[in-house]
Design a protein around this motif. Structure first.
Motif, PDB file in Angstrom:
ATOM      1  N   GLY A   1       0.871  -1.171   0.000  1.00 36.61           N
ATOM      2  CA  GLY A   1       0.000   0.000   0.000  1.00 36.61           C
ATOM      3  C   GLY A   1       0.904   1.215   0.000  1.00 36.61           C
ATOM      4  N   SER A   2       0.886   2.011  -1.076  1.00 36.13           N
ATOM      5  CA  SER A   2       1.896   3.061  -1.197  1.00 36.13           C
ATOM      6  C   SER A   2       1.397   4.226  -2.028  1.00 36.13           C
TER       7      SER A   2
ATOM      8  N   GLY B   1       0.029   3.454   9.858  1.00 36.00           N
ATOM      9  CA  GLY B   1      -0.949   2.402  10.022  1.00 36.00           C
ATOM     10  C   GLY B   1      -2.219   2.771   9.294  1.00 36.00           C
ATOM     11  N   GLY B   2      -3.260   1.938   9.469  1.00 32.38           N
ATOM     12  CA  GLY B   2      -4.553   2.265   8.867  1.00 32.38           C
ATOM     13  C   GLY B   2      -4.782   1.721   7.487  1.00 32.38           C
ATOM     14  N   SER B   3      -3.875   0.848   6.999  1.00 31.17           N
ATOM     15  CA  SER B   3      -3.984   0.301   5.650  1.00 31.17           C
ATOM     16  C   SER B   3      -4.079   1.462   4.644  1.00 31.17           C
ATOM     17  N   ALA B   4      -4.769   1.268   3.537  1.00 29.49           N
ATOM     18  CA  ALA B   4      -4.797   2.298   2.491  1.00 29.49           C
ATOM     19  C   ALA B   4      -5.390   3.610   2.988  1.00 29.49           C
ATOM     20  N   PHE B   5      -6.252   3.566   4.014  1.00 26.92           N
ATOM     21  CA  PHE B   5      -6.802   4.802   4.564  1.00 26.92           C
ATOM     22  C   PHE B   5      -5.702   5.685   5.147  1.00 26.92           C
TER      23      PHE B   5
ATOM     24  N   ALA C   1       3.922   4.908   2.606  1.00 25.37           N
ATOM     25  CA  ALA C   1       3.576   3.489   2.603  1.00 25.37           C
ATOM     26  C   ALA C   1       2.874   3.164   3.911  1.00 25.37           C
ATOM     27  N   VAL C   2       2.061   2.100   3.893  1.00 20.05           N
ATOM     28  CA  VAL C   2       1.203   1.793   5.036  1.00 20.05           C
ATOM     29  C   VAL C   2       1.299   0.326   5.436  1.00 20.05           C
ATOM     30  N   ILE C   3       0.917   0.073   6.694  1.00 18.13           N
ATOM     31  CA  ILE C   3       0.723  -1.292   7.170  1.00 18.13           C
ATOM     32  C   ILE C   3      -0.755  -1.512   7.480  1.00 18.13           C
ATOM     33  N   PHE C   4      -1.145  -2.774   7.517  1.00 19.32           N
ATOM     34  CA  PHE C   4      -2.513  -3.146   7.884  1.00 19.32           C
ATOM     35  C   PHE C   4      -2.558  -3.395   9.387  1.00 19.32           C
ATOM     36  N   ASP C   5      -3.358  -2.614  10.105  1.00 18.91           N
ATOM     37  CA  ASP C   5      -3.567  -2.830  11.536  1.00 18.91           C
ATOM     38  C   ASP C   5      -5.041  -2.693  11.900  1.00 18.91           C
ATOM     39  N   LEU C   6      -5.913  -2.852  10.905  1.00 17.69           N
ATOM     40  CA  LEU C   6      -7.336  -2.591  11.090  1.00 17.69           C
ATOM     41  C   LEU C   6      -8.032  -3.627  11.960  1.00 17.69           C
TER      42      LEU C   6
ATOM     43  N   GLY D   1      -1.983  -8.080   1.888  1.00 17.51           N
ATOM     44  CA  GLY D   1      -1.603  -6.792   2.434  1.00 17.51           C
ATOM     45  C   GLY D   1      -1.762  -6.676   3.931  1.00 17.51           C
ATOM     46  N   ALA D   2      -2.162  -7.778   4.603  1.00 16.68           N
ATOM     47  CA  ALA D   2      -2.405  -7.710   6.041  1.00 16.68           C
ATOM     48  C   ALA D   2      -1.129  -7.821   6.856  1.00 16.68           C
ATOM     49  N   ALA D   3       0.000  -7.962   6.201  1.00 12.62           N
ATOM     50  CA  ALA D   3       1.282  -8.032   6.906  1.00 12.62           C
ATOM     51  C   ALA D   3       2.335  -7.350   6.042  1.00 12.62           C
TER      52      ALA D   3
END
Length: 322
Positions: free
Chosen positions: A50-51, A73-77, A109-114, A228-230
């Motif tokens: 996610g970038s 954090g927050g994934s694509a959001f 860029a983002v990580i998935f922490d939702l 994309g969850a990790a």
């Protein structure tokens, strides 16, 4: 040894690091400020990234420098937080001169922490702005900023995971300094490169790391992680002088540090991204040596991330398990 390196990302002069951490649930964002403009590169090795603005960093493309990097954090959001970083830079007159305007260049860029807490709560433009306001020469590590909701060891199921986080390390060889920052939200386990010991990862029935790779080879079926969850996000920075092609190569070589400290790594559900920054203050340096330094520093930053993390209910940290 990689695991013994210490330091801050801002040991490279000219950089500032700031965090915003949400008090309502485990998420946040982190910004690396370089408002004077520095050369940057990127290597996207994960299959589910996610970038934002990563194509701009390709060596053949026109823009030569960036003014900040945003990890969230927050994934694509969470990419929305980059708008706040741009606003902060624009208000202070920083950015690429384009006709009458200045446009700050802020790859993100983002990580998935939702899956931790209310997924509606994600870093936004105000969060990115606040991270800029907090930026300084030193910053916290562990469960802060983009690492607040990071977890590791999810390939056997999230119920067996442990807490990840944000870590840093730096080293100096001769006149050249290189530092690294890692936001470790990996699907795999984090391993100490110096000893081979699993520091944090998928746990067994006894509540301690069991070794994801060993379990898979013994026939334990992995779950099907959400794409994309990790993700592990990283920044390697140096005061050496590099052009965009060399900065790209540095980011590529730095991925060796992830391979030494995360196992398995670069999985289909991972969105692993390494950015590189080169301020040029110390002059030219051997790119091969910089690659060695980058891999060592990044491996150490990954280890620092899990050792510095604080646990959450059902997600113990490496420090809690001893």
């Amino acid at each position: 040894m990689a695991g013994t390196l210490q330091g801050q990302l801002c040991d490279v002069a000219g950089l500032r690091l700031g965090h915003w951490t949400d008090s309502r649930r485990p998420t946040g964002c982190s910004v690396v400020l370089c408002p004077q403009g520095v050369t940057a590169g990127v290597d996207v090795r994960g299959a589910a990234p996610g970038s934002r603005e990563t194509d701009l960093l390709r060596p053949e493309n026109t823009v030569q420098q960036v003014h900040a990097l945003l990890l969230s954090g927050g994934s694509a959001f969470g990419l929305d937080a980059a708008s706040g970083v741009m606003r902060w830079l624009r208000e202070r007159g920083h950015g690429l001169a384009v006709g009458p305007a200045r446009v700050p260049i802020v790859p993100a860029a983002v990580i998935f922490d939702l899956w931790l807490g209310d997924p509606v709560l994600t870093p936004d433009a105000d969060a990115g702005y606040a991270a800029c306001e907090a930026a300084g020469l030193s910053a916290a590590r562990g469960s802060v900023g983009a690492g607040a909701g990071a977890t590791v060891g999810k390939l056997l199921g999230p119920q067996w995971a442990m807490k990840g986080g944000l870590g840093m390390a730096s080293l100096r060889v001769g006149a050249t300094t290189l530092s690294a920052l890692a936001v470790v939200n990996a699907v795999g386990d984090v391993v100490d490169p110096a000893s081979g010991r699993i520091l944090a990862g998928a746990r067994g029935e006894d509540g301690r790391p069991r070794g994801t790779v060993q379990a898979l080879l013994q026939g334990v079926a992995p779950i099907r992680p959400i794409a994309g969850a990790a993700t592990t996000l990283a920044v390697v920075a140096t005061d050496a002088r590099l052009d965009k092609a060399q900065a790209t190569k540095l980011a590529q070589m730095a991925h060796d540090g992830l391979a030494r400290s995360i196992n398995p790594v670069h999985q289909p559900s991972d969105g692993d991204i390494v950015f590189s920054l080169a301020t040029g203050a110390s002059g030219p340096a051997d790119l091969g040596l910089l690659g060695v330094m980058a891999a060592e520093a990044l491996a150490a930053a990954v280890v620092d991330a899990v050792r510095s993390a604080s646990g959450l209910p059902g997600l113990p940290s490496a420090g809690e398990l001893g």
